[in-house]
Design an enzyme around this catalytic site. Sequence first.
Site, PDB file in Angstrom:
ATOM      1  CD  GLU A  40      20.720 -12.506  70.703  1.00  0.00           C
ATOM      2  OE1 GLU A  40      20.086 -13.288  69.957  1.00  0.00           O
ATOM      3  OE2 GLU A  40      20.692 -12.599  71.949  1.00  0.00           O
ATOM      4  NE  ARG A  44      24.174 -13.432  77.482  1.00  0.00           N
ATOM      5  CZ  ARG A  44      23.759 -14.588  77.024  1.00  0.00           C
ATOM      6  NH1 ARG A  44      24.543 -15.640  77.079  1.00  0.00           N
ATOM      7  NH2 ARG A  44      22.569 -14.706  76.516  1.00  0.00           N
ATOM      8  CB  THR A  68      21.931 -10.196  77.384  1.00  0.00           C
ATOM      9  OG1 THR A  68      22.446 -11.351  76.687  1.00  0.00           O
ATOM     10  CG2 THR A  68      21.827 -10.596  78.850  1.00  0.00           C
ATOM     11  CE  LYS A 128      16.789 -15.585  73.915  1.00  0.00           C
ATOM     12  NZ  LYS A 128      18.193 -15.313  73.643  1.00  0.00           N
TER      13      LYS A 128
HETATM   14  C1  3PG Z   1      21.069 -17.051  74.602  1.00  0.00           C
HETATM   15  O1  3PG Z   1      21.255 -16.072  75.264  1.00  0.00           O
HETATM   16  O2  3PG Z   1      20.220 -17.076  73.704  1.00  0.00           O
HETATM   17  C2  3PG Z   1      21.800 -18.281  74.957  1.00  0.00           C
HETATM   18  O3  3PG Z   1      22.751 -18.041  75.925  1.00  0.00           O
HETATM   19  C3  3PG Z   1      22.387 -19.013  73.816  1.00  0.00           C
HETATM   20  O4  3PG Z   1      22.378 -20.303  74.235  1.00  0.00           O
HETATM   21  P1  3PG Z   1      23.521 -21.341  73.842  1.00  0.00           P
HETATM   22  O5  3PG Z   1      24.795 -20.757  74.354  1.00  0.00           O
HETATM   23  O6  3PG Z   1      23.118 -22.586  74.569  1.00  0.00           O
HETATM   24  O7  3PG Z   1      23.467 -21.482  72.348  1.00  0.00           O
END
Ligand code: 3PG
Length: 207
Positions: A40, A44, A68, A128
Amino acid sequence: MNTLDLIAHGPVIPVIVLDRVEDAVPLARALVAGGVKVLEVTLRTPAALKCIEAMIAEVPEAIVGAGTVRSVDDARAVQALGCQFAVSPGYTSEIGRACLDIGLPLLPGVSTASEVMMANADGYRFLKLFPATAVGGVNLLKAFASPFHDVVFCPTGGITLETAPQFLSLPNVKVCGGSWLTPADAVKNGDWARITELARQTHTLRA
Ligand code: 3PG
């Protein structure tokens, strides 16, 4: 492809943030070498779309999706690049229905019962949970199990190799997501061997 098909490839989906296009292919190869091929790549950074493009072109073993994804335009853009799936941090019917219309498998983010219901109403049953740890983590997922008995979750946000087993042992969790497989300093320093090792460690986890 259906988002539930992603589960077959392993218990963790790495959440990837890339600033430099030149890191995309070696990073994807490092993860694939460690047996993690569902990737994924989050939208960003300004480099994200080019990173996705490079991975799809040069690492055909990888199953590349975009994270995102926050708008219908994002969804259309990543589908045009060849992403096999999209992940959104939250849910709107607009994005959910648009992805159904264009045939882009979407793993939509939710963090409340109402959002679960909205996503269910549009036909989404694999969701999710984000940001998983901040919104209640394992306890929230246990509480969701009875009212949402036909929903499965990919918790993401604040999960680590150490805490992942608590999530993956829940009947309504089939996979979890996290950025711990791709530490920013390892990417910055091109420490691909470390990333391959982190990917390998996920195979000790079982959903
Ligand atoms: C996401 O977008 O799923 C999170 O930013 C991932 O979270 P983490 O950086 O705490 O693993």
